[in-house]
Design a protein around this motif. Sequence first.
Motif, PDB file in Angstrom:
ATOM      1  N   PRO A   1      -6.666  86.353-140.788  1.00  0.00           N
ATOM      2  CA  PRO A   1      -8.092  86.663-140.641  1.00  0.00           C
ATOM      3  C   PRO A   1      -8.754  85.999-139.446  1.00  0.00           C
ATOM      4  N   TRP A   2      -8.281  84.819-139.062  1.00  0.00           N
ATOM      5  CA  TRP A   2      -8.909  84.151-137.912  1.00  0.00           C
ATOM      6  C   TRP A   2      -8.552  84.829-136.587  1.00  0.00           C
ATOM      7  N   ARG A   3      -7.601  85.744-136.609  1.00  0.00           N
ATOM      8  CA  ARG A   3      -7.303  86.514-135.403  1.00  0.00           C
ATOM      9  C   ARG A   3      -8.304  87.657-135.219  1.00  0.00           C
ATOM     10  N   ARG A   4      -9.147  87.865-136.231  1.00  0.00           N
ATOM     11  CA  ARG A   4     -10.126  88.954-136.141  1.00  0.00           C
ATOM     12  C   ARG A   4     -11.534  88.435-135.854  1.00  0.00           C
ATOM     13  N   THR A   5     -11.641  87.171-135.507  1.00  0.00           N
ATOM     14  CA  THR A   5     -12.948  86.599-135.213  1.00  0.00           C
ATOM     15  C   THR A   5     -12.925  85.882-133.874  1.00  0.00           C
TER      16      THR A   5
ATOM     17  N   GLU B   1     -15.195  79.145-137.028  1.00  0.00           N
ATOM     18  CA  GLU B   1     -14.146  79.675-137.889  1.00  0.00           C
ATOM     19  C   GLU B   1     -12.760  79.413-137.299  1.00  0.00           C
ATOM     20  N   ILE B   2     -12.654  79.505-135.989  1.00  0.00           N
ATOM     21  CA  ILE B   2     -11.365  79.263-135.331  1.00  0.00           C
ATOM     22  C   ILE B   2     -10.995  77.788-135.394  1.00  0.00           C
ATOM     23  N   LEU B   3     -11.978  76.900-135.186  1.00  0.00           N
ATOM     24  CA  LEU B   3     -11.690  75.468-135.286  1.00  0.00           C
ATOM     25  C   LEU B   3     -11.198  75.115-136.681  1.00  0.00           C
TER      26      LEU B   3
ATOM     27  N   ASP C   1      -5.878  81.435-147.761  1.00  0.00           N
ATOM     28  CA  ASP C   1      -6.781  81.285-148.911  1.00  0.00           C
ATOM     29  C   ASP C   1      -7.689  80.066-148.745  1.00  0.00           C
ATOM     30  N   ALA C   2      -7.124  78.961-148.230  1.00  0.00           N
ATOM     31  CA  ALA C   2      -7.929  77.754-148.053  1.00  0.00           C
ATOM     32  C   ALA C   2      -9.028  77.981-147.029  1.00  0.00           C
ATOM     33  N   TRP C   3      -8.700  78.675-145.958  1.00  0.00           N
ATOM     34  CA  TRP C   3      -9.674  78.980-144.905  1.00  0.00           C
ATOM     35  C   TRP C   3     -10.814  79.828-145.447  1.00  0.00           C
TER      36      TRP C   3
ATOM     37  N   VAL D   1      -9.208  76.766-129.319  1.00  0.00           N
ATOM     38  CA  VAL D   1     -10.581  77.232-129.541  1.00  0.00           C
ATOM     39  C   VAL D   1     -11.116  77.905-128.277  1.00  0.00           C
ATOM     40  N   ALA D   2     -10.854  77.297-127.125  1.00  0.00           N
ATOM     41  CA  ALA D   2     -11.309  77.896-125.861  1.00  0.00           C
ATOM     42  C   ALA D   2     -10.679  79.268-125.651  1.00  0.00           C
ATOM     43  N   SER D   3      -9.406  79.399-126.016  1.00  0.00           N
ATOM     44  CA  SER D   3      -8.692  80.661-125.822  1.00  0.00           C
ATOM     45  C   SER D   3      -9.178  81.736-126.776  1.00  0.00           C
ATOM     46  N   PHE D   4      -9.192  81.420-128.063  1.00  0.00           N
ATOM     47  CA  PHE D   4      -9.406  82.449-129.071  1.00  0.00           C
ATOM     48  C   PHE D   4     -10.878  82.754-129.326  1.00  0.00           C
ATOM     49  N   ALA D   5     -11.748  81.791-129.037  1.00  0.00           N
ATOM     50  CA  ALA D   5     -13.186  82.034-129.209  1.00  0.00           C
ATOM     51  C   ALA D   5     -13.827  82.550-127.925  1.00  0.00           C
TER      52      ALA D   5
END
Length: 305
Positions: free
Chosen positions: A31-35, A40-42, A58-60, A135-139
């Motif tokens: 799911p964090w690949r869709r944001t 959320e990424i951190l 699930d924890a995320w 975080v810099a990359s994915f956000a």
Amino acid sequence: MSEDVVPADSELEAVRSALVEWYETDHREFPWRRTTDPYEILVSEVMSQQTQLDRVVDAWAAFLDRWPTVDDLASADRSEVVAFWSDQRLGYNNRARYLHEAAGQIVDEFDGEWPERPADLEALMGVGPYTANAVASFAFDAGDAVVDTNVKRVLYRAFGVEDDDEEFDRVASELMPAGESRVWNNAIMELGGVACGKTPKCDAAGCPWRRWCHAYETGDFTAPDVPTQPSFEGSRRQKRGRVVAALSDREAMPLDELGPKVRVDYAPDGEHGREWLRELLADLDDDGLVAVERRDGEEVARLRE
């Protein structure tokens, strides 16, 4: 190590495109690949440091359900955050404390505005170079080339990069297309996690770099974290198996059609071309498994009945 481990300019774009297309066609869904929300990424990056990704999902989700925004986390009681971390068995409770502290920094020190560059993100509590770059990359799509254990393994095997951190950094940076850290870093980490693990799955995972890969060509799949060479991947025995598999549902197959199914770098007149394939088929012929004959002026191979 020589400077020529990075593919030449004439091949570099093909190398890049092959990896990105492979990733975009089929990759693990997290799911964090869709944001692109840095908060959320951190959270996902900090949780993933000591926990398998399947368990992090699930924890995320539960963490973000309880503290949906960085402001919510910053205003939370730290003991509740630590208790959540412990209940979810995420390991090292100090990471929960650091995450809470980092949220407070964003709210109080940065007025709710997230830094976008890796060096600036390292100002956050508990955020080291790797997490800052993620975080810099994915956000923000503003990161450097990621170099983790999986990426080192890929570069070592595929391009013969020596086991040296500076060399890994250099090659990783030269391979990554400028301004595309989000998709590139996701893709190369996926390659290391899915196709080029300690036990490689080159063909099963459809590795997009097989045609350039030194390990795939030589069968030597050692790596910095894999001291013992697997006995099957890349071996002649594996190539024999590919021949039999390719012929199993065909009456016969021309050599130049069979060759690419055995080696992705097959070229009829090349080092691994018809002569190489004929030798391999001769071995199978000696074992009574395959016959090579001429039909309509063309060499074909078939399984023996």
